[in-house]
Design a protein around this motif. Structure first.
Motif, mmCIF file in Angstrom:
data_model
loop_
_atom_site.group_PDB
_atom_site.id
_atom_site.type_symbol
_atom_site.label_atom_id
_atom_site.label_comp_id
_atom_site.label_asym_id
_atom_site.label_seq_id
_atom_site.Cartn_x
_atom_site.Cartn_y
_atom_site.Cartn_z
ATOM 1 N N UNK A 137 0.691 -1.077 -0.067
ATOM 2 C CA UNK A 137 0.288 0.113 0.031
ATOM 3 C C UNK A 137 0.911 1.358 0.074
ATOM 4 N N UNK A 138 0.574 2.053 -0.886
ATOM 5 C CA UNK A 138 1.532 3.385 -1.154
ATOM 6 C C UNK A 138 0.829 4.264 -1.506
ATOM 7 N N UNK A 139 -0.645 4.512 -0.630
ATOM 8 C CA UNK A 139 -1.512 5.692 -0.990
ATOM 9 C C UNK A 139 -1.012 6.586 0.222
ATOM 10 N N UNK A 140 -2.042 7.477 0.525
ATOM 11 C CA UNK A 140 -1.919 8.326 1.266
ATOM 12 C C UNK A 140 -1.280 9.502 1.004
ATOM 13 N N UNK A 141 -1.562 10.781 1.200
ATOM 14 C CA UNK A 141 -1.553 12.149 0.820
ATOM 15 C C UNK A 141 0.062 12.531 1.543
ATOM 16 N N UNK A 142 0.156 12.355 2.579
ATOM 17 C CA UNK A 142 1.305 12.699 3.380
ATOM 18 C C UNK A 142 1.499 14.149 3.446
ATOM 19 N N UNK A 143 0.208 14.806 3.952
ATOM 20 C CA UNK A 143 0.485 16.197 4.128
ATOM 21 C C UNK A 143 1.272 16.808 5.192
ATOM 22 N N UNK A 144 1.679 15.780 6.086
ATOM 23 C CA UNK A 144 2.443 16.164 7.131
ATOM 24 C C UNK A 144 4.138 16.263 6.761
ATOM 25 N N UNK A 145 4.200 15.855 5.491
ATOM 26 C CA UNK A 145 5.526 15.769 5.048
ATOM 27 C C UNK A 145 5.649 17.109 3.966
ATOM 28 N N UNK A 146 4.629 18.066 3.994
ATOM 29 C CA UNK A 146 4.777 19.257 3.246
ATOM 30 C C UNK A 146 5.789 20.103 3.469
ATOM 31 N N UNK A 147 6.687 20.772 2.789
ATOM 32 C CA UNK A 147 6.485 20.872 1.132
ATOM 33 C C UNK A 147 7.007 19.886 0.460
ATOM 34 N N UNK A 148 7.873 18.832 0.795
ATOM 35 C CA UNK A 148 8.320 17.801 -0.248
ATOM 36 C C UNK A 148 7.252 17.073 -0.652
ATOM 37 N N UNK A 149 6.189 16.752 0.161
ATOM 38 C CA UNK A 149 5.280 15.749 -0.176
ATOM 39 C C UNK A 149 3.884 16.734 -0.658
ATOM 40 N N UNK A 150 3.558 16.315 -2.101
ATOM 41 C CA UNK A 150 2.445 17.098 -2.651
ATOM 42 C C UNK A 150 1.541 16.084 -3.222
ATOM 43 N N UNK A 151 0.342 16.671 -3.750
ATOM 44 C CA UNK A 151 -0.670 15.932 -4.326
ATOM 45 C C UNK A 151 -0.035 15.048 -5.377
ATOM 46 N N UNK A 152 0.685 15.531 -6.324
ATOM 47 C CA UNK A 152 1.256 14.694 -7.321
ATOM 48 C C UNK A 152 2.650 13.991 -6.969
ATOM 49 N N UNK A 153 3.073 14.268 -5.723
ATOM 50 C CA UNK A 153 4.150 13.463 -5.109
ATOM 51 C C UNK A 153 4.105 12.990 -4.006
ATOM 52 N N UNK A 154 3.685 11.582 -3.431
ATOM 53 C CA UNK A 154 3.360 11.145 -2.186
ATOM 54 C C UNK A 154 4.616 10.882 -1.427
ATOM 55 N N UNK A 155 4.589 10.874 -0.231
ATOM 56 C CA UNK A 155 5.540 10.856 0.792
ATOM 57 C C UNK A 155 6.434 9.274 0.344
ATOM 58 N N UNK A 156 5.662 8.480 -0.075
ATOM 59 C CA UNK A 156 6.547 7.296 -0.186
ATOM 60 C C UNK A 156 7.552 7.361 -1.480
ATOM 61 N N UNK A 157 7.272 8.587 -2.125
ATOM 62 C CA UNK A 157 8.384 8.720 -3.179
ATOM 63 C C UNK A 157 9.490 9.601 -2.887
ATOM 64 N N UNK A 158 9.512 10.263 -1.444
ATOM 65 C CA UNK A 158 10.432 11.155 -1.121
ATOM 66 C C UNK A 158 11.836 10.331 -1.110
ATOM 67 N N UNK A 159 12.885 10.801 -1.314
ATOM 68 C CA UNK A 159 14.097 10.145 -1.055
ATOM 69 C C UNK A 159 14.925 10.843 0.171
ATOM 70 N N UNK A 160 14.227 10.323 1.337
ATOM 71 C CA UNK A 160 14.773 10.956 2.497
ATOM 72 C C UNK A 160 15.863 10.246 3.429
ATOM 73 N N UNK A 161 15.815 8.914 2.918
ATOM 74 C CA UNK A 161 16.618 7.972 3.748
ATOM 75 C C UNK A 161 17.786 7.575 2.861
ATOM 76 N N UNK A 162 18.813 8.521 3.260
ATOM 77 C CA UNK A 162 20.020 8.200 2.604
ATOM 78 C C UNK A 162 19.945 8.265 1.032
ATOM 79 N N UNK A 163 18.970 9.013 0.590
ATOM 80 C CA UNK A 163 18.680 9.244 -0.937
ATOM 81 C C UNK A 163 17.755 8.412 -1.557
#
Lengths: 350, 350
Positions: A1-27
Motif C-alpha cells: 500500500x503506497x497511497x496516502x497524501x502525506x500532508x504532514x511532510x509538506x512541502x516535499x510531499x505534494x498531491x502529485x508526489x506522495x511521501x512514499x516517493x520522497x528520497x529522505x533515507x540516504x537518498x
C-alpha cells in the motif's frame, strides 16, 4: 500500500508526489525501502503496489523492476479497506488460493533480515490457519493514541497468539493501560491472509465495498475498466481496514515482529530514523552549514544549501518551489498551513 | 559608486551579483533607486557608475538608459579612494572644469525631492567654493561606531558649514560624545567637488594612487587600457576616501541633508526600510504564508514560497541555490558563515 497524501511532510510531499516517493533515507525513497525489504521473500512479479492512479507513472519510474501491470491504480483515495478489497479481489480472480500479504510503505523497519524472517512466518501461519487474519504486532514504546492496539490471548506458536481484542486509536487512558499491560502490541498495519478469507470478512462487514471490488476486479482489464472504477470508487465508504474489519473479525492472530519500526510520516519522526549530528541536528540534505544552534531537522532533496546561524529546534524543509520553517513543537500545524495555502494560492503549492 | 561585495546580504548577494543589484525594495534594486534619485538633477549621459568590471554587464542590463561608456569598470575592489581617483581623473580629462558628485548606491533616501534639492545646493556650493570638498551630513540617530562623524564649525550659508573635524569610525565613547554634542553629522559618503580639487587632494595625500589614476585615465580608451588597468590597480592601496583624504583635508564643507537615510547593507536593516506587517514580519518576498510567530525578516526575489509556523525573530532568505535561516540578533555572523562556506564548498555558494 503506497497511497496516502502525506500532508504532514509538506512541502516535499505534494498531491502529485506522495511521501512514499520522497528520497529522505540516504537518498532512497520509502517505497524503494519497502520494495527491497520484500525482495528476499518475493520475486518482483509477485509484488503489487496499490496507490493512486495519478502516481502510477512516478511509482513505475521509482521501481523499474516491478511489472507495470502490478501497479493497482485507485481513481481516488478511499482509505485502506477499499484498497485492500480491490487488491484482494484482483489477486483472487487470478488465483483463488492466493495468500496475500499487506505491507505499508510509510515505515522504516530494521533490521531487514528479521523483518523477512517474521514475514515468512506470517505466510506460514496464514497457510496453516486458513480462516485467520494474521497481523504483525510491534511492541509499543509509548501510549500513542494514533495507533491501533492488539491484545494477545492464547499462544498457538512461537511468537504467535490469538488476538483477544483489537482497539483502533484508543484514548490516552486506555493507551496507557495497553502499554502497561505487557500483552498488547501496536497493530503494524501489515497483514497476511488468504484472499478468500479477507474477502469473506469484507463481504460480511462492508458488503457494498466487497460488491464494488468484485465487480471492478472482473472489469479491471477491460476497456470499460477505468470509467467503471472511477464511478464505483467514488461511492465507497472511506474507512480503514482496522475499523471496518479488524476490530470486528473473530479469528485474528498476532505475530510478534521484534524490529525497530519507525513511522516516517512526519518531519519530527526523522531524528529517530536518521540520527543526529554533533550539534543535535538531523540532516537529510546533502549540503548544510551551521554556526551555533542545534536540534534542528534540515531537509532538502537537492544540493540546495541550507545555512543556519544560531537557530534551535526548527524544522527547515527546502523544496524546489517552497520552503517551510517551523518550530519542532508546532509541526502538527503543517496540515492547517496546507489548508490555508489552498485558500490563498489554490493548488499551486499543495 | 556601486562597488562593494555585500557579504552581509548573503545568500542573495554574491561575488557575481552585488547587493546594489538585489531587487529588495518593492522589486527595485538599490542601484535603480540611486539612479532615479539623480535623474531630476542630471541627464543619463552625465551619470557614471563606477563598479567592478565583472559587474558591468549586469549594471548595463539594470540601467538600460545609461550610456554603456559611462560604466567605469574597476579590475578589482580597491575601496573608495581608488574608485574616486580613477573616476575623477577620467572626468577631468574630458572636461577640466567638471564638478563631480559622488553618490552611493547602498542607501534608501527619502523623500527623493528633498535629496534632489540638497544635492543641487551641493553643486552650487562646490561651484562657489572652488577649493572645497563638500560632504553631505546626516543627523546621527545613534552612536554608531561604523560611521564617519563630521563636526561643523563656522556657518557659511543656509545649512552649510565649514568642517571643524572629520573622524572616521570612532570608538563608542567618542561616538556618544559626537551624537550628544549636537553639532555633528554622519558623513553620508556622498560628496561634491571640482575634479581639479579632489585630484589635488589625492595627489597630496595619496600620491601613488593619483599617479596611477592619471596614467590610467590617459590610456583608458586605448587598446592597452584594460591590461594596464589590471596591472596598476593591483598595486593601489586599499583605503577609503574618508581615511585617505577627508580626515586630512583642510577645506571641507558640510551641507546638512535632512532626509531619512537608511543603510540597506544588512538584512536586519530591512524592517526600517520596508516596514512590518500585522504580525511584525518584514517581507520582501512575493509569496509568504505564516501561522503564529512574528518579528521575522522574510526575503525571496522569486515566487518561491516561504512558509513559517510559530517562528520568531528570524532572518529567512531564499536564493535559488541556498537558504539562510539566522537568528536576527546573530546576523553579524553571516560574514563568518560565508568564510566557512568557502572552506567547505569553494566558490560554489559565495
Amino acid at each position: 500500500m503506497a497511497g496516502g497524501p502525506g500532508t504532514r511532510l509538506w512541502p516535499l510531499s505534494r498531491k502529485d508526489r506522495p511521501k512514499q516517493l520522497l528520497r529522505l533515507i540516504g537518498g532512497r525513497s520509502l517505497l524503494r525501502e519497502a520494495f527491497d525489504r520484500l525482495r528476499p521473500i518475493l520475486p518482483p512479479e509477485d509484488i503489487y503496489v496499490v496507490a493512486l492512479a495519478d502516481h502510477a507513472a512516478a511509482i513505475a519510474a521509482e521501481l523499474p523492476e516491478l511489472p507495470r501491470g502490478n501497479i493497482i491504480g485507485e481513481p481516488m483515495p478511499r482509505d485502506t479497506a477499499a484498497a485492500i478489497a480491490l487488491s484482494a479481489a484482483l489477486l483472487h480472480r487470478r488465483n483463488a488460493e492466493t495468500i496475500m500479504g499487506v505491507f505499508t510503505a510509510d515505515h522504516l523497519i530494521r533490521p531487514a533480515e528479521r523483518f523477512a524472517q517474521i514475514v515468512r512466518r506470517g505466510y506460514e501461519a496464514a497457510a496453516e490457519h486458513a480462516e485467520a487474519l494474521v497481523t504483525f504486532g510491534v511492541r509499543p514504546t509509548e501510549p500513542h493514541t494514533g495507533m491501533g492496539y492488539v491484545q494477545r490471548g492464547e499462544a498457538i506458536g512461537p511468537g504467535l497468539w490469538r488476538v483477544k481484542s483489537f482497539r483502533e486509536k484508543p484514548d490516552l487512558t486506555a493507551a496507557r493501560q495497553y502499554v502497561a499491560a505487557g500483552d498488547c502490541y501496536w497493530n503494524s498495519g501489515m497483514f497476511v491472509w488468504r484472499t478468500r478469507t479477507i474477502l469473506a470478512q469484507i463481504s460480511r462487514h462492508l458488503p457494498a465495498t466487497h460488491a464494488a471490488a468484485t465487480r471492478l476486479a472482473a472489469a479491471w482489464d477491460m476497456p470499460e475498466g477505468p470509467s467503471l472504477a472511477a464511478g464505483l470508487y467514488a461511492t465507497l465508504q472511506k474507512i480503514s481496514i482496522d475499523y471496518a474489519v479488524m476490530e470486528k473479525a473473530e479469528q485474528v492472530l498476532v505475530l510478534e515482529m521484534p524490529v525497530e519500526w519507525l513511522d516516517v510520516g512526519s518531519w519530527t519522526a526523522l531524528p529517530a530514523a536518521l540520527g543526529r549530528d554533533a550539534r543535535g541536528d538531523t540532516r537529510a540534505a546533502p549540503r548544510t552549514i551551521a554556526i551555533g544552534g542545534g536540534g534542528n531537522i534540515l531537509v532538502s532533496e537537492s544540493d540546495h544549501l541550507i545555512a543556519t546561524i544560531g537557530v534551535n529546534d526548527l524544522v527547515v524543509i527546502h523544496s524546489p518551489d517552497a520552503t517551510l520553517i517551523c518550530r519542532k513543537d508546532q509541526a502538527q500545524q503543517i496540515k492547517d498551513l496546507v489548508a490555508e495555502l489552498e485558500k490563498q494560492y489554490g493548488e499551486r503549492y499543495s
